[in-house]
Write a protein that holds these residues in place. Structure first.
Motif, PDB file in Angstrom:
ATOM      1  N   MET A  98       0.819  -1.207   0.000  1.00  0.00           N
ATOM      2  CA  MET A  98       0.000   0.000   0.000  1.00  0.00           C
ATOM      3  C   MET A  98       0.856   1.262   0.000  1.00  0.00           C
ATOM      4  O   MET A  98       0.462   2.289  -0.558  1.00  0.00           O
ATOM      5  CB  MET A  98      -0.943  -0.026   1.206  1.00  0.00           C
ATOM      6  CG  MET A  98      -1.930  -1.182   1.173  1.00  0.00           C
ATOM      7  SD  MET A  98      -2.943  -1.280   2.660  1.00  0.00           S
ATOM      8  CE  MET A  98      -3.917   0.214   2.515  1.00  0.00           C
ATOM      9  N   ALA A 114      -8.157   2.242  -5.059  1.00  0.00           N
ATOM     10  CA  ALA A 114      -7.745   0.843  -4.882  1.00  0.00           C
ATOM     11  C   ALA A 114      -8.296   0.336  -3.549  1.00  0.00           C
ATOM     12  O   ALA A 114      -8.284   1.055  -2.543  1.00  0.00           O
ATOM     13  CB  ALA A 114      -6.222   0.732  -4.893  1.00  0.00           C
ATOM     14  N   TRP A 115      -8.777  -0.898  -3.558  1.00  0.00           N
ATOM     15  CA  TRP A 115      -9.355  -1.485  -2.338  1.00  0.00           C
ATOM     16  C   TRP A 115      -8.516  -2.691  -1.941  1.00  0.00           C
ATOM     17  O   TRP A 115      -8.413  -3.666  -2.681  1.00  0.00           O
ATOM     18  CB  TRP A 115     -10.797  -1.905  -2.583  1.00  0.00           C
ATOM     19  CG  TRP A 115     -11.600  -2.103  -1.317  1.00  0.00           C
ATOM     20  CD1 TRP A 115     -11.174  -2.615  -0.135  1.00  0.00           C
ATOM     21  CD2 TRP A 115     -12.988  -1.767  -1.138  1.00  0.00           C
ATOM     22  NE1 TRP A 115     -12.185  -2.626   0.789  1.00  0.00           N
ATOM     23  CE2 TRP A 115     -13.320  -2.118   0.198  1.00  0.00           C
ATOM     24  CE3 TRP A 115     -13.967  -1.226  -1.962  1.00  0.00           C
ATOM     25  CZ2 TRP A 115     -14.601  -1.949   0.712  1.00  0.00           C
ATOM     26  CZ3 TRP A 115     -15.253  -1.059  -1.446  1.00  0.00           C
ATOM     27  CH2 TRP A 115     -15.564  -1.408  -0.122  1.00  0.00           C
ATOM     28  N   TYR A 116      -7.903  -2.626  -0.762  1.00  0.00           N
ATOM     29  CA  TYR A 116      -7.095  -3.717  -0.229  1.00  0.00           C
ATOM     30  C   TYR A 116      -7.886  -4.434   0.868  1.00  0.00           C
ATOM     31  O   TYR A 116      -8.615  -3.800   1.643  1.00  0.00           O
ATOM     32  CB  TYR A 116      -5.794  -3.191   0.369  1.00  0.00           C
ATOM     33  CG  TYR A 116      -4.782  -2.720  -0.659  1.00  0.00           C
ATOM     34  CD1 TYR A 116      -3.756  -3.560  -1.086  1.00  0.00           C
ATOM     35  CD2 TYR A 116      -4.853  -1.427  -1.194  1.00  0.00           C
ATOM     36  CE1 TYR A 116      -2.816  -3.128  -2.020  1.00  0.00           C
ATOM     37  CE2 TYR A 116      -3.923  -0.992  -2.129  1.00  0.00           C
ATOM     38  CZ  TYR A 116      -2.908  -1.850  -2.538  1.00  0.00           C
ATOM     39  OH  TYR A 116      -1.992  -1.419  -3.459  1.00  0.00           O
ATOM     40  N   CYS A 133      -3.699   3.227   4.906  1.00  0.00           N
ATOM     41  CA  CYS A 133      -4.885   3.478   4.087  1.00  0.00           C
ATOM     42  C   CYS A 133      -5.350   4.927   4.216  1.00  0.00           C
ATOM     43  O   CYS A 133      -5.028   5.630   5.177  1.00  0.00           O
ATOM     44  CB  CYS A 133      -6.010   2.512   4.454  1.00  0.00           C
ATOM     45  SG  CYS A 133      -6.878   2.871   5.998  1.00  0.00           S
ATOM     46  N   LYS A 184      -6.518   4.861  -1.254  1.00  0.00           N
ATOM     47  CA  LYS A 184      -6.493   3.473  -0.794  1.00  0.00           C
ATOM     48  C   LYS A 184      -7.548   3.208   0.275  1.00  0.00           C
ATOM     49  O   LYS A 184      -7.561   3.847   1.329  1.00  0.00           O
ATOM     50  CB  LYS A 184      -5.108   3.137  -0.248  1.00  0.00           C
ATOM     51  CG  LYS A 184      -4.002   3.223  -1.307  1.00  0.00           C
ATOM     52  CD  LYS A 184      -2.639   2.930  -0.743  1.00  0.00           C
ATOM     53  CE  LYS A 184      -2.126   4.053   0.155  1.00  0.00           C
ATOM     54  NZ  LYS A 184      -1.830   5.291  -0.603  1.00  0.00           N
ATOM     55  N   ASP A 202       1.619   2.550  -3.418  1.00  0.00           N
ATOM     56  CA  ASP A 202       0.452   2.802  -4.273  1.00  0.00           C
ATOM     57  C   ASP A 202       0.017   4.256  -4.088  1.00  0.00           C
ATOM     58  O   ASP A 202      -0.346   4.664  -2.978  1.00  0.00           O
ATOM     59  CB  ASP A 202      -0.678   1.850  -3.879  1.00  0.00           C
ATOM     60  CG  ASP A 202      -1.807   1.816  -4.893  1.00  0.00           C
ATOM     61  OD1 ASP A 202      -1.981   2.804  -5.645  1.00  0.00           O
ATOM     62  OD2 ASP A 202      -2.547   0.808  -4.927  1.00  0.00           O
ATOM     63  N   SER A 239      -7.007  -3.451  -8.994  1.00  0.00           N
ATOM     64  CA  SER A 239      -7.459  -2.464  -8.005  1.00  0.00           C
ATOM     65  C   SER A 239      -8.197  -3.054  -6.800  1.00  0.00           C
ATOM     66  O   SER A 239      -8.390  -2.340  -5.809  1.00  0.00           O
ATOM     67  CB  SER A 239      -8.342  -1.412  -8.675  1.00  0.00           C
ATOM     68  OG  SER A 239      -9.404  -2.016  -9.372  1.00  0.00           O
TER      69      SER A 239
END
Length: 403
Positions: free
Chosen positions: A222, A261-263, A303, A229, A225, A286
């Motif tokens: 992350m 983007a989704w973690y 995040c 997020k 990125d 993503s």
């Protein structure tokens, strides 16, 4: 000195297991001798068990509850294997007949019903026995204790169960502990007759521990990125709504938000289904599954927005942990949501739908001032609550000196 037994399944990575470790760390060992019974001695959180507890030896029959049915038969434990197979067949049949979305809880009830005659008793007697997570039937039927206490961590209004089986089991407990007032109320909506047994004791949290762990290894995907997020820490299961999260991200992309983007930190039985959804919606770049992580806190730290897209919760430990780290939070409007955040103050609550989740994310993506307000509120709030243990001591029958 009170002798206390605390029972659970294992110490796999999960919010309930983290809260159990936190409670054990904070316990008053000058007044209590604690035995911990785990069905299986496994899980990345085994190292979080404090040295001052006594971990009982693994009992072969109880270890079957975390094993595949085929493995139980291979080990020669025929009656327990048959009880598991029968409970699965009956729960699946009932689920199809009644149109149940998730018959897993019913299967667990039936599993214990059929298995109990073949399970050994614990010979030692205790002043108190606590069933922290299933197996409640184990403490109810196989433990001798002057006081029996069961913990509930979920929203029982959303659980498909056989009430008669449950009531027969709950009647063997002196007290039932809910992790929030909303969790208590949802339980009473199903089992009103048990109101006199019900108490609220919140999950024990240690802000110092969470913040120190969040400052762990700096490098994670992350951090590299540059997109906006999102993060969810949860089991990959129907209850946690990760499937809806995938579809919400697809909706956001269709609305013209390609830089989100989704973690997800977590693992579970729905992983194959979720990966199929990710591929089917073209979100491989993503919507990113990070798998099991023993320390999720650096990911929360990294995040821009913590999202809990659950269909139901008791009181999500991860939401409180995201508050401690000082993150803006969005949760769905599950029935206990308002016990987790005050909407617009220390978090936001979205409608529980794909569109609702997408709308909530879109609003917070655009409103940097609102995100800063939510984060600031969390940073300046004290989430330590070790005093909650005083309530448990009073149920057990011992208070700390001066309490």
């Amino acid at each position: 000195m009170k002798n206390v037994l605390i029972a659970s399944y294992d110490m796999e990575v999960g919010g309930v297991e983290r809260s159990l470790a936190s409670m054990l760390e904070a316990f008053d060992y000058d007044r209590h001798a604690i035995d911990v019974m785990l069905c299986r001695h496994q899980g990345d959180f085994m190292d979080l068990l404090p040295d001052r507890i006594r971990l009982m030896g693994e009992i072969r029959a109880y270890s079957t509850f975390r094993k595949p049915i085929r493995e139980i038969f291979t080990e020669g434990q025929w009656f327990l294997g048959l009880s598991r197979a029968l409970s699965k067949l009956q729960a699946d049949w009932t689920g199809r007949r009644k149109g149940l979305s998730e018959p897993g809880y019913l299967q667990m009830q039936l599993m214990w019903k059929y298995a109990l005659p073949f399970l050994p008793r614990v010979e030692q007697s205790y002043d108190a026995a606590i069933s922290y997570l299933w197996p409640h039937y184990f403490v109810a039927d196989k433990v001798n204790a002057a006081t029996k206490i069961a913990w509930i961590h979920t929203d029982y209004s959303m659980v498909e169960a056989n009430p008669e089986l449950d009531l027969a089991m709950w009647d063997k407990f002196h007290y039932i502990v809910a992790v929030s007032e909303a969790c208590r109320q949802s339980f009473l909506s199903r089992y009103e007759s048990l109101s006199s047994k019900l108490f609220v004791i919140e999950n024990i949290t240690s802000p110092a521990f969470v913040r120190s762990m969040a400052g762990g290894p700096a490098a994670n995907p992350m951090d590299r990125d540059s997109r906006f997020k999102l993060l969810t820490v949860a089991r990959l299961s129907h209850a946690k709504g990760i499937d809806q999260a995938v579809q919400a991200l697809k909706l956001l992309r269709d609305r013209g938000f390609p830089d989100i983007a989704w973690y997800v930190v977590g693992y579970g039985g729905d992983e194959a289904l979720i990966r199929d959804l990710i591929r089917g919606n073209g979100l491989e770049d993503s919507f990113i599954l990070l798998g099991k992580q023993t320390n999720p806190y650096p990911y929360i730290r990294s995040c821009d927005l913590y999202v809990q897209p659950s269909r139901y919760e008791g009181k999500a430990v991860t939401v409180t942990e995201a508050k401690i780290i000082g993150k803006p939070i969005l949760i769905t409007n599950y029935s206990t949501a308002h016990s987790q955040v005050v909407d617009g103050y220390d978090g936001c609550i979205a409608d529980m739908s794909i569109e609702g989740i997408a709308d909530g994310i879109q609003r917070l993506y655009r409103d940097e001032a609102l995100r800063a307000h939510l984060a600031g509120t969390c940073i300046h709030t004290d989430y330590s609550n070790g005093s909650e243990l005083e309530k448990l001591y009073s149920l057990i029958g011992v208070r700390k000196e001066g309490a």
